[in-house]
Structure formats: structure tokens, C-alpha cells
Design an enzyme around this catalytic site. Structure first.
Site: not given
Ligand code: SAM
Length: 318
Positions: A29, A54, A104, A108, A140
Site C-alpha cells: 500500500e 509512507e 495527493d 494545479k 475522489d
Molecule cells: C491524501 S493522503 C491519503 C492517505 C490515506 N491513503 C487515506 O486514504 O487516508 C496521501 C498520502 O500519501 C503519502 N505520499 C505522498 N507521496 C508519497 C510517496 N511518493 N511515497 C509514499 N507516500 C506518499 C502522503 O504522505 C499522504 O499521507
């Protein structure tokens, strides 16, 4: 269990990471946030070996608590960029599934290059999935969903199915956040049908065989006027950031920042007087650095810097 970069082998194996369940399917994941997805999904898929990656250290600790409370064994968490883990730690053709929930979106204009679900990701993912393996993508964000589906299709490695997400996906922190704002989630499953060969990280030799050089420094040697130095070798960049002197002895260390492919490391290169009057330049063991060609280049950059300051180099072993 939380694993650091230096706890892994490059590549690693299911048997070493999950010795109690080496034949179980392996699920990765990416961006697990506070760990809610696997804390729930893992209880209905107990035969699965789980690895979560993460970037956020706070999330790592929260997720660890949740997985523990759910009584899940065979679950590891690590903090590093997902592409680094996929390329360097995960061996080819080994994962049953890669799950990306609410990545994420980088909404933009012009920021798409920061998105995870682009063609380079799909190529790497395809190379690391076992036969029949899948990428599960939920978001979403309508525009990112269309973008991700298009990138996955056009990568040429996947069949794409647009379907309902598993229930646990709709109960993650971000799923609930967007639901409260009235946004619905969309889900795609990318099933791999053919796989490219994507080489892993070139890790050099045994870690005992640390890159080093032996040289003789000029009688008056100092690094007080050290200035940041940038050295580029193809796709590798070495930045010698700063120089430090040991408090009690005539030793120095240079902090190097090394960027190669999608791996970034910081390493200390030690400059140590030897009993025979010569000087040893070597990678310091501090910090569990992986000895890559970029790290060797950092030892080379320090050696070259000393040579430019009047040192005579006798041995270069990097
Ligand atoms: C919008 S949050 C979603 C978190 C979780 N999946 C949820 O649905 O609640 C996106 C997560 O991806 C992590 N993330 C972003 N880029 C990443 C990367 N290159 N490798 C690992 N994690 C990453 C961020 O730190 C963040 O916690």
C-alpha cells in the site's frame, strides 16, 4: 514492524521479510496515511503479507498503533518514497497487488508531473507485479482519476476495470473527509497483462567493502574555507554540503547529499589519519547508507577535493 531503508536488502524477498508466511500473497500500500485501510482490510485477508510505504513519519506511528490494535502480523511499514521502495526493495514479479487510496492529487495546472500515477509508475509497477497482479486506485478527484486511468491504459501493460472500491477503502481518513464534503470516490483496477524489465538499484558489492581512498595530505591541511561543491555524473548528483572537524582528534568528515534515479541519501565521508602518516578517506558507517554507485562517487568527490588541495592519492577503491 517499522523497517528502515538500511533494514532491507536490494532487492529483498518475501521469504526474508515474512519468514512465517513465505507463500502468502504480497500486497503493497502506497501512502497509507493513518493506516485505517489495512487495519480493516487486513482482518479479512489474514493470509496476506502487507508492506505499507509512507512519506510521513507521524502517519507511520499512527498506522503502527492501528495495525497492532487489529492484531495483524505479517505487516511491515516503512518511510521512504514509494518509487524508491518499488524499484530498489521489491523484486521483479513478486507483488499480488499495489493499493493507492486517495493519493495527493496535485490539482494545479502544470503540477501533474508530481502525481504518482503516471506512466513511469505504471511501468515500474507492472515489472514488480506477479502474473495476474493488480494496481487498485481510488480517488475522489475526478480529473486525477481520468488522468490515472489514461496513464495506466497508455502505459500498455494493463487491462483497466472501473468498478466499486472495496468497503475498507471508503472508510480511510481521506475517504471520510471527502465524503463529508459531498465528494464520491472512484475506483479502478489495473490488471497486469505483460511486464517490462525495470532494473533495480545498482547496489555495489558487500557493505563491508566500503568505498575508500588512501592519500597523503600536505603538511598544512585545513578545511576551514570549505565551500559547498556540486559534482554531476550522468543522472547522479553529489553535493558536498559541509565539512566538520572532530573535537579531540585530527579527523574530518564531509557531509554529502547524493541523488540518483529516485533514491536520495545523505552520507558522511570520513577523513582519518592512519598510523603510517597517510590518510584514509572512507564512507562512514553512520546512518545505514546503501552503497550505490552514487555513494562511491561521493567518496571519489571528496578524494578529488583533497587532491585539488595538494593531497597525493595512493589508492582509489570506489
Ligand atoms: C491524501 S493522503 C491519503 C492517505 C490515506 N491513503 C487515506 O486514504 O487516508 C496521501 C498520502 O500519501 C503519502 N505520499 C505522498 N507521496 C508519497 C510517496 N511518493 N511515497 C509514499 N507516500 C506518499 C502522503 O504522505 C499522504 O499521507
Amino acid at each position: 514492524m517499522i523497517l528502515r531503508l538500511s533494514d532491507f536488502r536490494f532487492p529483498d524477498s518475501i521469504a526474508r521479510l515474512y519468514p512465517d508466511n513465505p507463500d502468502g500473497p504480497w500486497v503493497l500500500e502506497i501512502g497509507f496515511g493513518d493506516g485505517r485501510f489495512w487495519a480493516e482490510q487486513g482482518t479479512v485477508e489474514r493470509s496476506v503479507n502487507y508492506l505499507g510505504v509512507e512519506l510521513s513519519g507521524v502517519s507511520l506511528l499512527k498506522a503502527q498503533r492501528r495495525l497492532k490494535a487489529s492484531g495483524l502480523s505479517n505487516a511491515h511499514l516503512t518511510k521512504m518514497p514509494a518509487m524508491t521502495l518499488l524499484r530498489s526493495v521489491v523484486p521483479p514479479q513478486s507483488l499480488a497487488r499495489i493499493v493507492v487510496n486517495f493519493p495527493d492529487p496535485w490539482p494545479k495546472a502544470g503540477h501533474e508531473e508530481h502525481r504518482l500515477l503516471r506512466r513511469p509508475f505504471f511501468g515500474l509497477a507492472a515489472s514488480r507485479l506477479a502474473a495476474g497482479g493488480e494496481v487498485w486506485f481510488t480517488t475522489d478527484h475526478e480529473e486525477y482519476f481520468e488522468f490515472g486511468v489514461r496513464e495506466g491504459r497508455e502505459s500498455g501493460w494493463f487491462d483497466v476495470e472501473l468498478t466499486e472500491p472495496p468497503p475498507a477503502t471508503l472508510r480511510t481518513k481521506y475517504a471520510l473527509k471527502w465524503k463529508d464534503l459531498g465528494l464520491g470516490a472512484q475506483h479502478a483496477k489495473f490488471k497486469v497483462h505483460s511486464r517490462p524489465v525495470v532494473p533495480g538499484l545498482a547496489v555495489e558489492g558487500d557493505s563491508n567493502d566500503l568505498p575508500h581512498a588512501i592519500l597523503t595530505l600536505p603538511s598544512t591541511f585545513d578545511l576551514k574555507d570549505f565551500e559547498k561543491t556540486v559534482v554531476r555524473h550522468g543522472s547522479t548528483t553529489v553535493v558536498l554540503l559541509d565539512a566538520y572537524r572532530a573535537a579531540r582528534r585530527d579527523e574530518w568528515a564531509i557531509l554529502a547529499h547524493v541523488e540518483e534515479e529516485d533514491l536520495t541519501q545523505e552520507a558522511l565521508v570520513a577523513i582519518l589519519p592512519k598510523e603510517d602518516g597517510r590518510t584514509l578517506v572512507k564512507l562512514d558507517r553512520f546512518g545505514g547508507v546503501i552503497v550505490t554507485s552514487g555513494i562511491k562517487a561521493a567518496v571519489g568527490a571528496v578524494t578529488n577535493l583533497l587532491e585539488a588541495r595538494g593531497a597525493t592519492v595512493h589508492t582509489r577503491a570506489y
